[in-house]
Design an enzyme around this catalytic site. Structure first.
Site, PDB file in Angstrom:
ATOM      1  N   ASP A   9       0.857  -1.186   0.000  1.00  0.00           N
ATOM      2  CA  ASP A   9       0.000   0.000   0.000  1.00  0.00           C
ATOM      3  C   ASP A   9       0.895   1.239   0.000  1.00  0.00           C
ATOM      4  OD1 ASP A   9      -3.152   0.729   1.259  1.00  0.00           O
ATOM      5  OD2 ASP A   9      -1.590   2.262   1.166  1.00  0.00           O
ATOM      6  N   MET A  10       0.668   2.124  -0.964  1.00  0.00           N
ATOM      7  CA  MET A  10       1.487   3.332  -1.068  1.00  0.00           C
ATOM      8  C   MET A  10       1.196   4.265   0.114  1.00  0.00           C
ATOM      9  SD  MET A  10       3.155   2.644  -3.775  1.00  0.00           S
ATOM     10  CE  MET A  10       3.983   4.203  -4.105  1.00  0.00           C
ATOM     11  N   ASP A 102      -3.800   2.309  -5.184  1.00  0.00           N
ATOM     12  CA  ASP A 102      -2.468   2.305  -4.540  1.00  0.00           C
ATOM     13  C   ASP A 102      -2.205   1.038  -3.729  1.00  0.00           C
ATOM     14  OD1 ASP A 102      -3.854   2.705  -2.101  1.00  0.00           O
ATOM     15  OD2 ASP A 102      -2.242   3.967  -1.339  1.00  0.00           O
ATOM     16  N   GLU A 103      -2.906  -0.029  -4.069  1.00  0.00           N
ATOM     17  CA  GLU A 103      -2.858  -1.192  -3.178  1.00  0.00           C
ATOM     18  C   GLU A 103      -3.044  -2.490  -3.964  1.00  0.00           C
ATOM     19  OE1 GLU A 103      -5.998  -2.527   0.281  1.00  0.00           O
ATOM     20  OE2 GLU A 103      -6.237  -0.641  -0.759  1.00  0.00           O
TER      21      GLU A 103
HETATM   22  P1  TTP Z   1      -5.240   5.057   1.118  1.00  0.00           P
HETATM   23  O1  TTP Z   1      -4.229   4.006   0.830  1.00  0.00           O
HETATM   24  O2  TTP Z   1      -6.383   4.706   2.009  1.00  0.00           O
HETATM   25  O3  TTP Z   1      -4.535   6.315   1.782  1.00  0.00           O
HETATM   26  P2  TTP Z   1      -3.138   6.974   1.477  1.00  0.00           P
HETATM   27  O4  TTP Z   1      -2.356   6.177   0.492  1.00  0.00           O
HETATM   28  O5  TTP Z   1      -3.364   8.396   1.090  1.00  0.00           O
HETATM   29  O6  TTP Z   1      -2.436   6.958   2.885  1.00  0.00           O
HETATM   30  P3  TTP Z   1      -1.834   5.724   3.690  1.00  0.00           P
HETATM   31  O7  TTP Z   1      -0.377   6.025   3.844  1.00  0.00           O
HETATM   32  O8  TTP Z   1      -2.553   5.712   4.988  1.00  0.00           O
HETATM   33  O9  TTP Z   1      -2.082   4.487   2.873  1.00  0.00           O
HETATM   34  O10 TTP Z   1      -5.866   5.589  -0.229  1.00  0.00           O
HETATM   35  C1  TTP Z   1      -5.114   5.707  -1.421  1.00  0.00           C
HETATM   36  C2  TTP Z   1      -5.523   6.937  -2.194  1.00  0.00           C
HETATM   37  O11 TTP Z   1      -6.902   6.888  -2.487  1.00  0.00           O
HETATM   38  C3  TTP Z   1      -5.311   8.233  -1.425  1.00  0.00           C
HETATM   39  O12 TTP Z   1      -4.000   8.750  -1.582  1.00  0.00           O
HETATM   40  C4  TTP Z   1      -6.355   9.122  -2.022  1.00  0.00           C
HETATM   41  C5  TTP Z   1      -7.470   8.196  -2.443  1.00  0.00           C
HETATM   42  N1  TTP Z   1      -8.574   8.271  -1.457  1.00  0.00           N
HETATM   43  C6  TTP Z   1      -9.629   9.144  -1.707  1.00  0.00           C
HETATM   44  O13 TTP Z   1      -9.671   9.822  -2.734  1.00  0.00           O
HETATM   45  N2  TTP Z   1     -10.635   9.237  -0.771  1.00  0.00           N
HETATM   46  C7  TTP Z   1     -10.631   8.520   0.390  1.00  0.00           C
HETATM   47  O14 TTP Z   1     -11.550   8.655   1.214  1.00  0.00           O
HETATM   48  C8  TTP Z   1      -9.539   7.612   0.628  1.00  0.00           C
HETATM   49  C9  TTP Z   1      -9.487   6.802   1.893  1.00  0.00           C
HETATM   50  C10 TTP Z   1      -8.539   7.530  -0.325  1.00  0.00           C
HETATM   51 MG    MG Z   2      -2.151   4.119   0.735  1.00  0.00          MG
END
Ligand code: TTP
Ligand code: MG
Length: 383
Positions: A9-10, A102-103
């Site tokens: 996960d990014m 991102d996952e």
């Molecule tokens: P996530 O992997 O949930 O969050 P993240 O990568 O920003 O942070 P983390 O280090 O905790 O993993 O989500 C990936 C991307 O998806 C995030 O960068 C932006 C998008 N996203 C939204 O647009 N709305 C949301 O409510 C969420 C949770 C994510």
């Molecule tokens: Mg992420």
């Protein structure tokens, strides 16, 4: 056999891309978001320290973090970076399941001989991601998907956590039950009332208790508390066709009405096609009559295309060729013979530069506003 599943996960994905692309944003509280919904998509770790998080309304985020820098969402760029990360994962194993932008999960069972021990493999993946994208990610490796996902989240950002099979029981003993995917705030609250705070607490009651109490969910919860999850890593399968269809509330005999519906469907299908980055060659029209008999008619064009106008024109011609005499209960249009990649610029499909510009403008506007506001002129014309 014990499986080995990797979950990647990014870190603060959209915000990190913005910081990587624009050095001025590095080390600063960045909030990516805005647009019609007016919420934060994600925030950099610097901004998270102020309490800013995904899905928070912008005005609230600005209150919490007035020095936060708001940057607009650049979905196309994030998709591009996402593609680079997925490509790295595909180099590890063909069993890659992308779960979001991102996952992804990768089944790395039995790759030791090729890639070395799991820890080295994970480190190599992380450094390849860093080298290719300048971004950090967090990785978890465990005997199944659910534990791998929890593991990747444990040491964010830039984390690496490995749960070996013989560590699972110990790991679950102290895991808060809310960390189990699917246990939301409400379930957590309900479980708390039963004295269940840790995953291991679930096991104090028998499986039959949980099934009686929560049905299927109860059975899953019990499995998770035991550390069990048999779900396989499912590689993404490419779509074979994209289509839309509609059953009318009352059977329709007017050709104008049918054409109008067909155009709306062509819009919908065309937008999805372009959104996925596909082109297609075969258009199929589907009709069901008032007596429930149905038929399909297809036409294959010499060149791939992705324009709504071409899709509609071919579908409409197929419709007119039918010389309908019966009333219609359902109409639908689809495109198949799909391929990925840029469309060749020839005129054989009848797709013009104007079609393309119009589609692009409409797709863009639709993604900014909601569906249904914009319709091509024709749909507004009286019959
Ligand atoms: P996530 O992997 O949930 O969050 P993240 O990568 O920003 O942070 P983390 O280090 O905790 O993993 O989500 C990936 C991307 O998806 C995030 O960068 C932006 C998008 N996203 C939204 O647009 N709305 C949301 O409510 C969420 C949770 C994510
Ligand atoms: Mg992420």
């Amino acid at each position: 056999m014990t499986r080995k599943i990797l979950h990647l996960d990014m870190d603060a994905f959209f915000a990190s891309v913005e910081q990587a692309d624009n050095p001025e944003l590095r080390g600063k509280p960045v909030m990516v978001g805005g647009g019609a919904r007016g919420v934060v998509s994600t925030a950099s770790y610097e901004a998270r320290r102020f309490g800013v998080h995904s899905a928070m309304p912008i005005f609230q985020a600005k209150k919490l973090c007035p020095q936060g820098i708001l940057v607009p969402v650049r979905m196309k760029r994030y998709r591009e970076v996402s593609g680079m990360v997925m490509e790295i994962l595909h180099g590890v194993s063909p069993l890659v399941e992308k779960v979001s932008i991102d996952e992804a999960f990768v089944d790395i069972t039995g790759t030791e001989r090729l890639h070395g021990p799991a820890r080295e493999l994970a480190a190599a993946v992380k450094s390849a991601v860093k080298k290719t994208t300048s971004l950090t990610c967090s990785v978890g490796i465990a005997p199944n998907k659910y534990l791998a996902k929890i593991a990747s989240d444990l040491k964010k950002p830039d984390g690496l956590t490995i749960i070996e099979a013989d560590m699972v029981e110990e790991f679950l003993r102290n895991l808060p039950v809310r960390k189990i995917p699917g246990v939301g705030r409400k379930t957590e609250e309900a479980l708390g009332k039963l004295g269940v705070v840790l995953a291991s607490d679930v096991l104090r009651m028998p499986l039959s208790f949980w099934i009686r109490r929560l049905g299927k969910v109860g059975a899953v919860l019990y499995d998770r508390a035991l550390g069990k999850d048999d779900s396989p890593v499912e590689p993404h399968s490419e779509p074979k066709s994209i289509s839309a269809e509609e059953t009318f509330p009352a059977d329709v005999s007017s050709t104008g009405e049918l054409e109008k519906t067909l155009l709306a469907q062509a819009e919908e299908v065309g937008r999805e096609l372009r959104g996925l980055g596909y082109t297609g060659r075969t258009v199929t029209l589907k009709i069901k009559f008032s007596d429930f008999k149905s038929l399909t008619r297809s036409r294959t064009l010499p060149e791939p295309f992705d324009a709504t106008q071409v899709l509609f024109d071919v579908g409409r011609q197929l419709l007119l060729d039918l010389k309908l005499a019966r009333r219609v209960r359902l109409i639908g249009i689809g495109i198949s013979n799909l391929s990925k990649g840029p469309r060749q610029m020839t005129m054989a499909s009848g797709q013009s530069g104007r079609d393309e510009r119009l589609d692009r403008a409409l797709d863009h506007l639709r993604s900014r506003f909601c569906d249904g506001i914009l319709v091509r002129g024709r749909m507004l014309e009286p019959d």
